[in-house]
Design an enzyme around this catalytic site. Structure first.
Site, mmCIF file in Angstrom:
data_model
loop_
_atom_site.group_PDB
_atom_site.id
_atom_site.type_symbol
_atom_site.label_atom_id
_atom_site.label_comp_id
_atom_site.label_asym_id
_atom_site.label_seq_id
_atom_site.Cartn_x
_atom_site.Cartn_y
_atom_site.Cartn_z
ATOM 1 N N SER A 36 0.805 -1.228 0.000
ATOM 2 C CA SER A 36 0.000 0.000 0.000
ATOM 3 C C SER A 36 0.835 1.273 0.000
ATOM 4 C CB SER A 36 -0.933 0.016 1.212
ATOM 5 O OG SER A 36 -0.187 -0.128 2.399
ATOM 6 N N ASP A 339 -3.457 8.179 7.812
ATOM 7 C CA ASP A 339 -4.486 7.362 8.475
ATOM 8 C C ASP A 339 -3.913 6.547 9.641
ATOM 9 O OD1 ASP A 339 -3.000 5.476 7.180
ATOM 10 O OD2 ASP A 339 -4.583 4.818 5.803
ATOM 11 N N HIS A 342 -0.416 4.865 6.986
ATOM 12 C CA HIS A 342 0.206 5.420 5.781
ATOM 13 C C HIS A 342 0.492 6.899 5.946
ATOM 14 C CE1 HIS A 342 -2.403 1.986 4.648
ATOM 15 N NE2 HIS A 342 -1.289 1.600 4.071
#
Ligand SMILES: *[C@@H]1O[C@H](CO)[C@@H](O)[C@H](O)[C@H]1NC(C)=O
Ligand SMILES: *[C@@H]1O[C@H](CO)[C@@H](O)[C@H](O)[C@H]1NC(C)=O
Ligand SMILES: *[C@@H]1O[C@H](CO)[C@@H](O)[C@H](O)[C@H]1NC(C)=O
Ligand SMILES: *[C@@H]1O[C@H](CO)[C@@H](O)[C@H](O)[C@H]1NC(C)=O
Length: 367
Positions: A36, A339, A342
């Site tokens: 991610s 978040d 990340h």
């Protein structure tokens, strides 16, 4: 005398600028593997209706809508593409069934991906991410399938890959993240570091065997600085925080252990494949400086508070991740963490700059 000095300084400045951009512009394509930290839409496409993330407000700062990136805007890979002068990397799953030209590069990264295959963890009873099964091997299979549309003969491929930049990661963080969150100990996870690093090294070898010669292999982040780790750590680890940064020492030591192991393996590969340029990217140091001197980079001193989350002291709840009902900070560019897992676009921008202009690649990507 004085004027000569000024002219010399000016000359140095402008020659340097020209030199870096020339080096970067030699790349005509970029390919990326990972999770991610660099996924630009594969997870979203692979999960379809089951995708829980990244929904609005992901993408709020740049793009203006969720794109599949796990941030408020651009990622490190996007800033690298900008610096090279290439379009943002298209996710493989968009390229594969479309009429999109893959020759300027493709992104194989999938959020949640591990370096090792799910079977490795299943066989050892180690909890692993269940978000996706698109581990590094699956991503490499995608590359092998795509390769014939990029180049055909050996000679053709050699010419093409000489001007291609490959990023092998960051990947491997997810091989540890869930296990740590569920209470695995360092003693349980340290023994798998050689396997995780082995998978990354194998991927690097495989790409070189396919003709790739320009590779950047990033290490793990300072995971002890992430809100997710700080909020879920058992008390004895929470109490062992760095007094200056507030990051948890033992988790950061673990990330360094992985990174040192990776660098040793890369050194072995450099000896085996002396014709290739294998560059280590120090994501740890590149991000750590932001937590060490946040205000110097325009960030607030509350470095561990997520910009987008479910409220509470760290604006983070692992069961209620950033999504449409969350609290979003007014100015994401003042937060390092988007978040809690990340980074924000602002942090990724600094990261990319640290890789392109700064000292965080070895040997230097841009000499
Ligand atoms: C080129 O490198 C110099 C010093 O290494 C840096 O100050 C400058 O910002 C770089 N320029 C570009 C275009 O990357
Ligand atoms: C691509 O198309 C094939 C055949 O139509 C389909 O089976 C496959 O699921 C599609 N893949 C993606 C990623 O959409
Ligand atoms: C991963 O593979 C397992 C076993 O084949 C399957 O049960 C599971 O649904 C898969 N998970 C995802 C997210 O595709
Ligand atoms: C790496 O490749 C070697 C040789 O092909 C193999 O024996 C080993 O199991 C691989 N390691 C991982 C972690 O995939």
């Amino acid at each position: 005398m004085k004027y000569t000095a000024i002219i010399l300084i000016l000359l140095q400045c402008c020659l340097a600028l020209k030199a870096n951009s020339t080096i970067l512009h030699k790349y005509e394509s970029i390919f990326n593997f990972g999770d991610s930290l660099s996924d630009t839409g594969n997870y979203l496409r692979s999960a379809g209706d089951h995708a829980i993330l990244p929904i609005s407000p992901y993408g709020k700062t740049f793009f203006g809508h969720p794109t599949g990136r796990f941030s408020d805007g651009r990622l490190t890979i996007d800033f690298i593409a900008e610096a090279v002068g290439l379009p943002y990397l298209k996710p493989y799953l968009e390229v594969v069934n479309g009429s999109v030209d893959a020759r300027s590069g493709v992104n194989f990264a999938v959020a949640g991906a591990t370096a090792l295959d799910p079977t490795f963890f299943a066989a050892r009873g180690i909890p692993a991410m269940t978000m996706t099964n698109h581990s590094l091997n699956v991503q490499l299979d995608w590359f092998k399938k795509l390769k014939s549309s990029l180049c055909t003969t050996q000679k053709d491929c050699d010419t093409y890959f000489k001007k291609s930049l490959f990023l092998v990661g960051e990947i491997g963080g997810n091989d540890y993240n869930l296990a740590f969150a569920l209470g695995a100990t360092f003693e349980q996870l340290r023994p798998i570091v050689p396997n995780v690093v082995g998978a990354i090294a194998n991927a690097t070898s495989m790409l070189i065997e396919h003709g790739v010669v320009e590779l950047v292999v990033p290490g793990n982040l300072p995971i002890g600085c992430l809100t997710s780790y700080i909020t879920t750590a058992p008390p004895f680890l929470k109490n062992d925080a760095n007094t200056a940064t507030g990051c948890l020492n033992r988790y950061n030591d673990f990330a360094k252990y992985h990174n040192n192991y990776l660098q040793q393996e890369l050194q072995v590969l450099r000896q085996k494949y002396s014709h290739a340029r294998i560059i280590y990217a120090d994501y740890y140091g590149d991000i750590m400086r932001l937590f060490e001197s946040p205000t110097q980079y325009g960030f607030s001193k509350s470095t561990h508070v997520a910009c987008c989350g479910a409220g509470g002291p760290f604006n983070f709840n692992v069961r209620m991740m950033c999504g449409s009902t969350s609290k979003v900070c007014k100015d994401p560019s003042a937060s390092i963490l988007w978040d809690g897992v990340h980074l924000t676009e602002a942090a990724y921008r600094h990261m990319a700059k640290g890789l392109l202009d700064g000292p965080f690649t070895s040997p230097r990507l841009v000499a």
